[in-house]
Design a protein around this motif. Structure first.
Motif, PDB file in Angstrom:
ATOM      1  N   ILE A 151     -15.802 -52.258  93.772  1.00 51.89           N
ATOM      2  CA  ILE A 151     -14.851 -52.097  94.867  1.00 51.89           C
ATOM      3  C   ILE A 151     -15.546 -51.788  96.194  1.00 51.89           C
ATOM      4  O   ILE A 151     -15.213 -52.387  97.223  1.00 51.89           O
ATOM      5  CB  ILE A 151     -13.780 -51.068  94.497  1.00 51.89           C
ATOM      6  N   PRO A 152     -16.538 -50.887  96.249  1.00 56.62           N
ATOM      7  CA  PRO A 152     -17.259 -50.706  97.514  1.00 56.62           C
ATOM      8  C   PRO A 152     -17.896 -52.000  98.027  1.00 56.62           C
ATOM      9  O   PRO A 152     -17.838 -52.286  99.226  1.00 56.62           O
ATOM     10  CB  PRO A 152     -18.318 -49.653  97.164  1.00 56.62           C
ATOM     11  N   ASP A 153     -18.502 -52.786  97.121  1.00 56.21           N
ATOM     12  CA  ASP A 153     -19.098 -54.060  97.536  1.00 56.21           C
ATOM     13  C   ASP A 153     -18.028 -54.986  98.112  1.00 56.21           C
ATOM     14  O   ASP A 153     -18.247 -55.683  99.110  1.00 56.21           O
ATOM     15  CB  ASP A 153     -19.792 -54.740  96.348  1.00 56.21           C
ATOM     16  N   PHE A 154     -16.865 -54.981  97.482  1.00 52.75           N
ATOM     17  CA  PHE A 154     -15.789 -55.853  97.935  1.00 52.75           C
ATOM     18  C   PHE A 154     -15.249 -55.413  99.292  1.00 52.75           C
ATOM     19  O   PHE A 154     -15.046 -56.231 100.194  1.00 52.75           O
ATOM     20  CB  PHE A 154     -14.657 -55.845  96.898  1.00 52.75           C
ATOM     21  N   ILE A 155     -15.040 -54.107  99.447  1.00 54.34           N
ATOM     22  CA  ILE A 155     -14.529 -53.587 100.718  1.00 54.34           C
ATOM     23  C   ILE A 155     -15.500 -53.898 101.852  1.00 54.34           C
ATOM     24  O   ILE A 155     -15.106 -54.297 102.952  1.00 54.34           O
ATOM     25  CB  ILE A 155     -14.266 -52.070 100.635  1.00 54.34           C
ATOM     26  N   ARG A 156     -16.797 -53.744 101.586  1.00 58.75           N
ATOM     27  CA  ARG A 156     -17.807 -54.060 102.603  1.00 58.75           C
ATOM     28  C   ARG A 156     -17.718 -55.521 103.023  1.00 58.75           C
ATOM     29  O   ARG A 156     -17.786 -55.849 104.209  1.00 58.75           O
ATOM     30  CB  ARG A 156     -19.213 -53.753 102.067  1.00 58.75           C
ATOM     31  N   ALA A 157     -17.575 -56.401 102.035  1.00 55.79           N
ATOM     32  CA  ALA A 157     -17.557 -57.836 102.332  1.00 55.79           C
ATOM     33  C   ALA A 157     -16.314 -58.225 103.132  1.00 55.79           C
ATOM     34  O   ALA A 157     -16.419 -58.890 104.162  1.00 55.79           O
ATOM     35  CB  ALA A 157     -17.627 -58.633 101.027  1.00 55.79           C
ATOM     36  N   ILE A 158     -15.142 -57.801 102.672  1.00 55.94           N
ATOM     37  CA  ILE A 158     -13.930 -58.248 103.361  1.00 55.94           C
ATOM     38  C   ILE A 158     -13.780 -57.581 104.727  1.00 55.94           C
ATOM     39  O   ILE A 158     -13.145 -58.134 105.622  1.00 55.94           O
ATOM     40  CB  ILE A 158     -12.663 -58.036 102.510  1.00 55.94           C
ATOM     41  N   SER A 159     -14.390 -56.395 104.894  1.00 56.42           N
ATOM     42  CA  SER A 159     -14.368 -55.761 106.225  1.00 56.42           C
ATOM     43  C   SER A 159     -15.148 -56.585 107.232  1.00 56.42           C
ATOM     44  O   SER A 159     -14.878 -56.534 108.442  1.00 56.42           O
ATOM     45  CB  SER A 159     -14.939 -54.344 106.142  1.00 56.42           C
ATOM     46  N   LYS A 160     -16.137 -57.367 106.737  1.00 54.89           N
ATOM     47  CA  LYS A 160     -16.932 -58.233 107.600  1.00 54.89           C
ATOM     48  C   LYS A 160     -16.398 -59.666 107.628  1.00 54.89           C
ATOM     49  O   LYS A 160     -17.008 -60.547 108.222  1.00 54.89           O
ATOM     50  CB  LYS A 160     -18.381 -58.252 107.118  1.00 54.89           C
ATOM     51  N   GLY A 161     -15.274 -59.894 106.941  1.00 52.74           N
ATOM     52  CA  GLY A 161     -14.714 -61.234 106.878  1.00 52.74           C
ATOM     53  C   GLY A 161     -15.477 -62.161 105.956  1.00 52.74           C
ATOM     54  O   GLY A 161     -15.377 -63.380 106.059  1.00 52.74           O
TER      55      GLY A 161
END
Length: 359
Positions: free
Chosen positions: A210-220
């Motif tokens: 989930i942290p990896d996913f949040i980081r990615a989608i926060s950057k588009g």
């Protein structure tokens, strides 16, 4: 439940090792809401940003930055603060990192446990000790029923195995120095606690889904997920933390009875595979959030792992309150609040209140 815990923890001296980490920071906020006098012993926050920094945990905790492997510093700190309760959370907690640094992983997770238990043994004020390990401490046979507390310890990778070793250290100290048979002489209760995949707002660790996913989608960006069909016992961080606090209270009064290993996991219906989790987060996040399957070869990780929490439900009157959908929604909301510049300690307290209104 919140008011009941507050009655017990108000003005209690509680030491948290690993208070600068994700779970330790949530525990600090929770204990502060209960009126406890909190001290923390840990290294600097393991990530940047970190929940410790964004929630200003140093304002509510007597924080001492030091290494759990430094016995003299650790014992000196316990002697100075004279805690009633010790919650041991300091660890190297990442499976994939343990493959890279196995010696350090064992040193922190095994000898760190030895050091905290030895320091407690030589600090007369301590009445209750909870050692936080993991569901991965069990010998995983990839079966479809939950592991019970009397199942064999094991662990395929260095992290999981080191936590199994930490469990064995706890058992040895319990039988050798804090034996329930002699409880009236030493008056110390000691237990280990095993939780599933703990998730929540404020986790910025690397190599976590989930942290990896949040980081990615926060950057588009489109996130890559490995092991899409691996099933995990997902649960909001407040679920096991509440279990740990209930357990510590029981140990404080009846250490002779509650000095055992305990599971704190989600209900069976919330054991979902990785791809299901990511699809649900995409739905909550919106803004065309998406993912793709990472087809490269990866290090071994368990495909199926589940806990049987019947004992905690029966003996501690503990049970999960938030299902996986509510949990994932709360994580998305937390991260969006952070992105909007809100006061994250206050926002975390609001989620704590929301959680305890479920009781």
């Amino acid at each position: 439940m919140h008011s009941t815990l507050k009655d017990f923890y108000k003005n209690k001296k509680v030491l948290i090792t690993g208070h600068t980490g994700f779970k330790g920071s949530w525990m600090s906020i929770l204990l502060n809401s209960l009126g406890a006098e909190i001290s923390g012993y840990a290294l600097n926050p393991p990530t940047k940003p970190s929940l410790y920094e964004v929630a200003k945990i140093d304002k509510i905790v007597n924080s001492y930055i030091a290494d759990i492997r430094d016995y003299d510093a650790l014992h000196g700190f316990l002697h100075k603060i004279n805690p009633d309760i010790v919650i041991h959370m300091a660890a190297q907690p990442i499976v994939r990192e343990s493959y890279r640094i196995p010696v350090e992983t064992y040193s922190i997770n095994v000898m760190g446990t030895v050091n905290i238990l030895e320091a407690c043994r030589n600090t007369q004020s301590v009445r209750a000790i909870v050692n936080i390990t993991t569901d991965k401490c069990y010998e995983n046979r990839e079966w479809y029923w939950g592991y019970r507390e009397n199942e064999p310890m094991g662990g395929f990778d260095p992290y999981s195995n080191s936590k199994g070793c930490s469990e064995l250290v706890t058992s040895a100290y319990r039988t050798s120095y804090f034996n329930p048979v002699d409880y009236n002489q030493h008056m110390v209760g000691i237990a280990s606690a095993r939780a599933g995949n703990v998730i929540g707002g404020g986790d910025w660790a690397n190599d976590r889904l989930i942290p990896d996913f949040i980081r990615a989608i926060s950057k588009g960006e489109k996130v890559k997920i490995r092991s899409p069909y691996a099933i995990r016992p997902w649960q909001h961080v407040l679920e096991p933390l509440t279990g740990y606090l209930i357990l510590a209270e029981r140990l404080y009064f009846r250490g002779d009875y509650f000095s055992q290993g305990w599971n704190f996991g989600p209900d069976d219906k919330d054991a979902k595979n990785v791809e299901w989790i990511i699809k649900k987060i995409c739905d909550f996040w919106g803004n065309d959030a998406s993912y793709e399957i990472d087809s490269t070869t990866h290090l071994h990780e368990a495909n199926y792992l589940k806990l049987d929490c019947s004992k905690a439900k029966t003996e501690l009157n503990w049970e999960p309150k938030w299902d996986i959908t509510k949990t994932l929604k709360s994580i998305v909301e937390w991260n969006k609040a952070y992105a909007n510049g809100e006061d994250m300690r206050m926002y975390s307290l609001m989620q704590i209140e929301d959680y305890y209104n479920s009781f």
